[in-house]
Scaffold this motif. Structure first.
Motif, PDB file in Angstrom:
ATOM      1  N   GLU A 217      -8.715  10.470  17.597  1.00 37.61           N
ATOM      2  CA  GLU A 217      -9.337  10.524  16.111  1.00 37.61           C
ATOM      3  C   GLU A 217      -8.202  10.296  15.199  1.00 37.61           C
ATOM      4  O   GLU A 217      -8.822   9.424  14.168  1.00 37.61           O
ATOM      5  N   ILE A 218      -7.102  10.833  15.365  1.00 35.70           N
ATOM      6  CA  ILE A 218      -5.807  10.163  14.579  1.00 35.70           C
ATOM      7  C   ILE A 218      -5.332   8.974  15.418  1.00 35.70           C
ATOM      8  O   ILE A 218      -4.710   9.287  16.298  1.00 35.70           O
ATOM      9  N   CYS A 219      -5.510   7.680  14.885  1.00 32.57           N
ATOM     10  CA  CYS A 219      -4.875   6.604  15.540  1.00 32.57           C
ATOM     11  C   CYS A 219      -4.350   5.557  14.873  1.00 32.57           C
ATOM     12  O   CYS A 219      -3.972   4.413  15.171  1.00 32.57           O
ATOM     13  N   ASP A 220      -4.318   5.532  13.571  1.00 30.86           N
ATOM     14  CA  ASP A 220      -3.809   4.565  12.829  1.00 30.86           C
ATOM     15  C   ASP A 220      -2.382   4.916  12.591  1.00 30.86           C
ATOM     16  O   ASP A 220      -1.697   5.904  12.329  1.00 30.86           O
ATOM     17  N   ALA A 221      -1.510   3.902  12.426  1.00 31.45           N
ATOM     18  CA  ALA A 221      -0.034   3.740  12.354  1.00 31.45           C
ATOM     19  C   ALA A 221       0.549   4.791  11.048  1.00 31.45           C
ATOM     20  O   ALA A 221       1.473   5.486  11.736  1.00 31.45           O
ATOM     21  N   LYS A 222       0.055   4.599   9.994  1.00 29.73           N
ATOM     22  CA  LYS A 222       0.646   5.458   9.115  1.00 29.73           C
ATOM     23  C   LYS A 222       0.430   6.968   9.274  1.00 29.73           C
ATOM     24  O   LYS A 222       1.114   7.719   8.999  1.00 29.73           O
TER      25      LYS A 222
ATOM     26  N   GLU B 190       7.934  13.161  -2.484  1.00 35.67           N
ATOM     27  CA  GLU B 190       9.192  12.653  -1.881  1.00 35.67           C
ATOM     28  C   GLU B 190       9.039  11.454  -1.087  1.00 35.67           C
ATOM     29  O   GLU B 190       7.986  11.562  -0.137  1.00 35.67           O
ATOM     30  N   LEU B 191       9.640  10.337  -1.247  1.00 36.58           N
ATOM     31  CA  LEU B 191       9.326   9.060  -0.690  1.00 36.58           C
ATOM     32  C   LEU B 191       9.789   9.496   1.152  1.00 36.58           C
ATOM     33  O   LEU B 191      11.062   9.813   1.188  1.00 36.58           O
ATOM     34  N   LEU B 192       8.875   9.419   1.865  1.00 27.18           N
ATOM     35  CA  LEU B 192       9.545   9.545   3.440  1.00 27.18           C
ATOM     36  C   LEU B 192       9.830   8.367   4.068  1.00 27.18           C
ATOM     37  O   LEU B 192      10.902   8.496   4.520  1.00 27.18           O
TER      38      LEU B 192
ATOM     39  N   ALA C  89       2.457   8.025  12.242  1.00 29.68           N
ATOM     40  CA  ALA C  89       4.010   8.205  11.602  1.00 29.68           C
ATOM     41  C   ALA C  89       4.317   9.509  10.914  1.00 29.68           C
ATOM     42  O   ALA C  89       5.009  10.195  11.154  1.00 29.68           O
ATOM     43  N   ALA C  90       3.306   9.535   9.950  1.00 27.48           N
ATOM     44  CA  ALA C  90       3.488  10.912   9.238  1.00 27.48           C
ATOM     45  C   ALA C  90       3.212  12.121  10.090  1.00 27.48           C
ATOM     46  O   ALA C  90       3.933  13.238   9.749  1.00 27.48           O
ATOM     47  N   LEU C  91       2.586  12.097  11.098  1.00 28.02           N
ATOM     48  CA  LEU C  91       2.407  13.438  11.895  1.00 28.02           C
ATOM     49  C   LEU C  91       3.574  13.717  12.444  1.00 28.02           C
ATOM     50  O   LEU C  91       3.944  14.601  12.465  1.00 28.02           O
ATOM     51  N   PHE C  92       4.253  12.715  13.124  1.00 31.87           N
ATOM     52  CA  PHE C  92       5.533  12.838  13.863  1.00 31.87           C
ATOM     53  C   PHE C  92       6.818  13.258  12.877  1.00 31.87           C
ATOM     54  O   PHE C  92       7.438  14.188  13.211  1.00 31.87           O
ATOM     55  N   ALA C  93       6.610  12.925  11.516  1.00 29.71           N
ATOM     56  CA  ALA C  93       7.665  13.096  10.467  1.00 29.71           C
ATOM     57  C   ALA C  93       7.340  14.738  10.171  1.00 29.71           C
ATOM     58  O   ALA C  93       8.348  15.400   9.980  1.00 29.71           O
ATOM     59  N   TRP C  94       6.037  14.973  10.031  1.00 23.31           N
ATOM     60  CA  TRP C  94       5.805  16.204   9.651  1.00 23.31           C
ATOM     61  C   TRP C  94       6.198  17.307  10.761  1.00 23.31           C
ATOM     62  O   TRP C  94       6.858  18.244  10.508  1.00 23.31           O
TER      63      TRP C  94
ATOM     64  N   ALA D 118       0.898  -1.037  -0.155  1.00 25.73           N
ATOM     65  CA  ALA D 118       0.014   0.050   0.161  1.00 25.73           C
ATOM     66  C   ALA D 118       0.866   1.298   0.084  1.00 25.73           C
ATOM     67  O   ALA D 118       2.088   1.357   0.220  1.00 25.73           O
ATOM     68  N   VAL D 119       0.337   2.198  -0.298  1.00 20.64           N
ATOM     69  CA  VAL D 119       1.119   3.647  -0.318  1.00 20.64           C
ATOM     70  C   VAL D 119      -0.018   4.541   0.644  1.00 20.64           C
ATOM     71  O   VAL D 119      -1.125   4.400   0.844  1.00 20.64           O
ATOM     72  N   ALA D 120       0.710   5.482   1.223  1.00 17.36           N
ATOM     73  CA  ALA D 120      -0.022   6.617   2.186  1.00 17.36           C
ATOM     74  C   ALA D 120       0.619   7.987   1.628  1.00 17.36           C
ATOM     75  O   ALA D 120       1.974   8.177   1.049  1.00 17.36           O
ATOM     76  N   VAL D 121      -0.152   9.032   1.506  1.00 20.32           N
ATOM     77  CA  VAL D 121       0.501  10.483   1.211  1.00 20.32           C
ATOM     78  C   VAL D 121       0.224  11.256   2.328  1.00 20.32           C
ATOM     79  O   VAL D 121      -1.045  11.626   2.649  1.00 20.32           O
ATOM     80  N   LEU D 122       1.355  12.106   2.880  1.00 19.18           N
ATOM     81  CA  LEU D 122       1.198  13.106   3.473  1.00 19.18           C
ATOM     82  C   LEU D 122       1.138  14.494   2.781  1.00 19.18           C
ATOM     83  O   LEU D 122       2.295  14.826   2.328  1.00 19.18           O
TER      84      LEU D 122
END
Length: 185
Positions: A163-168, A108-110, A171-176, A48-52
């Motif tokens: 409300e934000i509780c899924d791993a992806k 950009e691949l995070l 992880a994206a939130l902390f990277a941001w 899968a993919v996810a996008v921030l």
């Protein structure tokens, strides 16, 4: 002998017990390093993919949607499964536009990571998308989403409240947040 060799579990037999549209579930019997055997329940997933997505004014584009396994609505970054043979970047572009209507000038691949290697082989690729332009979303016919634009503080509050509780997305939130802190010096 390497650590990998010493810890290797040789598959003795494998039985598929479910072969669905998104996952395949199998039970493998394995030979353990100590000579005993064990059963391993394994979920195979295409990946899968996810996008921030980050807007020019510094907001994260997210979606709110109902997730049946959780029996509730959560807020998450756009994501979707890879089609067979599909490149992750192609999937990221498709999912961003389908779910949110946004297109990005730059990706950009995070990070790429296994979502739950204790029982699944799903590999998730997370991209940061910038240079966003707004368009019309086209979710799949069985997908109902509400598009949100969140500041970093709003997103952190949604994480705090669950409300934000899924791993992806976490992880994206902390990277941001790390990216913002780095940019501020």
């Amino acid at each position: 002998m390497s650590d990998q060799d010493r810890l290797y579990e040789k598959t003795i037999s494998s039985q598929t017990i479910y072969d669905g549209r998104i996952i395949k579930v199998k039970v493998d019997e394995v030979l353990l390093p100590n000579g005993k055997t064990a059963k391993r329940e394994i979920v195979n997933h295409q990946g899968a993919v996810a996008v921030l997505p980050l807007t020019p004014d510094g907001k994260m584009v997210a979606v709110r949607q109902f997730r049946k396994p959780l029996e509730r609505t959560i807020v998450e970054i756009p994501a979707g499964k890879l089609e067979p043979g599909e490149e992750p970047l192609t999937c990221a572009k498709r999912e961003l536009e389908e779910e949110t209507g946004y297109q990005a000038a730059s990706y950009e691949l995070l990070s790429s990571f296994y979502t739950s290697p204790g029982f699944a082989d799903e590999l998730m690729h997370v991209y940061v998308a910038t240079g966003l332009t707004k368009g019309e979303s086209r979710p799949d016919e069985d997908e109902f989403v509400e598009v949100l634009e969140l500041t970093l503080e709003e997103a952190k509050e949604l994480h705090r409240t669950g409300e934000i509780c899924d791993a992806k997305t976490v992880a994206a939130l902390f990277a941001w947040e790390n990216r913002v802190l780095h940019e501020r010096g």
